[in-house]
Motif scaffolding. Sequence first.
Motif, PDB file in Angstrom:
ATOM      1  N   CYS A  23       0.840  -1.194   0.000  1.00  0.00           N
ATOM      2  CA  CYS A  23       0.000   0.000   0.000  1.00  0.00           C
ATOM      3  C   CYS A  23       0.876   1.245   0.000  1.00  0.00           C
ATOM      4  O   CYS A  23       2.037   1.218   0.408  1.00  0.00           O
ATOM      5  N   VAL A  24       0.319   2.342  -0.487  1.00  0.00           N
ATOM      6  CA  VAL A  24       1.026   3.627  -0.559  1.00  0.00           C
ATOM      7  C   VAL A  24       0.189   4.686   0.154  1.00  0.00           C
ATOM      8  O   VAL A  24      -0.835   5.112  -0.383  1.00  0.00           O
ATOM      9  N   PRO A  25       0.598   5.106   1.349  1.00  0.00           N
ATOM     10  CA  PRO A  25       1.714   4.634   2.150  1.00  0.00           C
ATOM     11  C   PRO A  25       1.370   3.310   2.828  1.00  0.00           C
ATOM     12  O   PRO A  25       0.198   2.897   2.821  1.00  0.00           O
ATOM     13  N   PRO A  26       2.332   2.628   3.446  1.00  0.00           N
ATOM     14  CA  PRO A  26       2.063   1.304   4.033  1.00  0.00           C
ATOM     15  C   PRO A  26       0.951   1.309   5.062  1.00  0.00           C
ATOM     16  O   PRO A  26       0.156   0.361   5.125  1.00  0.00           O
ATOM     17  N   TYR A  27       0.858   2.379   5.874  1.00  0.00           N
ATOM     18  CA  TYR A  27      -0.162   2.406   6.923  1.00  0.00           C
ATOM     19  C   TYR A  27      -1.539   2.809   6.395  1.00  0.00           C
ATOM     20  O   TYR A  27      -2.462   3.021   7.173  1.00  0.00           O
ATOM     21  N   ALA A  28      -1.695   2.904   5.059  1.00  0.00           N
ATOM     22  CA  ALA A  28      -3.015   3.177   4.492  1.00  0.00           C
ATOM     23  C   ALA A  28      -3.910   1.951   4.541  1.00  0.00           C
ATOM     24  O   ALA A  28      -5.116   2.051   4.311  1.00  0.00           O
ATOM     25  N   CYS A  29      -3.340   0.787   4.804  1.00  0.00           N
ATOM     26  CA  CYS A  29      -4.161  -0.431   4.860  1.00  0.00           C
ATOM     27  C   CYS A  29      -3.600  -1.391   5.915  1.00  0.00           C
ATOM     28  O   CYS A  29      -3.396  -2.569   5.645  1.00  0.00           O
ATOM     29  N   ASP A  30      -3.369  -0.872   7.126  1.00  0.00           N
ATOM     30  CA  ASP A  30      -2.794  -1.728   8.165  1.00  0.00           C
ATOM     31  C   ASP A  30      -3.827  -2.296   9.120  1.00  0.00           C
ATOM     32  O   ASP A  30      -3.485  -2.984  10.076  1.00  0.00           O
ATOM     33  N   ASP A  31      -5.115  -2.005   8.869  1.00  0.00           N
ATOM     34  CA  ASP A  31      -6.182  -2.558   9.707  1.00  0.00           C
ATOM     35  C   ASP A  31      -6.684  -3.843   9.070  1.00  0.00           C
ATOM     36  O   ASP A  31      -7.187  -3.839   7.956  1.00  0.00           O
ATOM     37  N   ARG A  32      -6.547  -4.943   9.770  1.00  0.00           N
ATOM     38  CA  ARG A  32      -6.975  -6.237   9.225  1.00  0.00           C
ATOM     39  C   ARG A  32      -7.930  -6.917  10.208  1.00  0.00           C
ATOM     40  O   ARG A  32      -7.557  -7.813  10.957  1.00  0.00           O
ATOM     41  N   THR A  33      -9.161  -6.427  10.262  1.00  0.00           N
ATOM     42  CA  THR A  33     -10.174  -7.036  11.107  1.00  0.00           C
ATOM     43  C   THR A  33     -10.849  -8.156  10.343  1.00  0.00           C
ATOM     44  O   THR A  33     -10.858  -8.174   9.109  1.00  0.00           O
TER      45      THR A  33
END
Length: 268
Positions: A23-33
Amino acid sequence: RFSLRLGPTWWRASNASAHVLSCVPPYACDDRTPARALAGDALCDPPHAGARCGVCAPGAYRHLNDECLPCEETALGALVATAAALTTLLALAAWLARLYARTPLARRRAFDAKLARVQRKLRILIGFVQVASQLHSSFPRLRFPLSFVALLNWLPVLAFDLFSVFGTLGCVFDEWSYHQELLFATVWPALAVGLLLLWGRVRRPARERCEYLALFLSFLVFPKTSTTVFSAFRYDEVGMDATTTTRWLRAGYEIDYDSEAHRWYRGY
């Protein structure tokens, strides 16, 4: 076949695609529920969206660290802060010019000699800072430490990239993307340099000073402008499903690299 869930910071267009990108940036998709879908926009943390979660949804702007944040009052703040900064710089320049004009000739010559020595060192420092500030834009595949990126993100002020520091025009205008940024980054320096050269021809005594200011302004904006221009030719090829791929512009993942509109801007 491709039903495995992705880990944090990874994205793909659909469950039928085996093309996985960070992802750009990496923390744009760090939620994995567990409720999260397996692909597409559902992998992105709002207000991130689009390919690689690299698009800011309507009503959001891209912050200095590439994170999408709600506009709220950012549009007004960007205009006020930028106008205040420009007004302050112009007022300071006018005051220094008047002070210089009233200084006796002998003292002016001594000041010019000292300024010439300082300028050589200052240009080297500014050039280094400007190049360093474009590292994460020029090499988006490299994973820099977040603390280093945070430092780099405050350096564009030395490249006269004021809107990168105080906000974004995307919060001011409904239709603002990389294409408008490209026009803005190339048109305003050309107009400013042209006005300085024109003023130098009108006011003969100030011609040499105006030419110097025009060259210095070109030196200041060159790194940001050149990076923005060459970004028109960088793209990521993304597998949308098992059989088709799309090339998205890295500078703006909402833009199809092969679209008719972007062909025009590549020619520009």
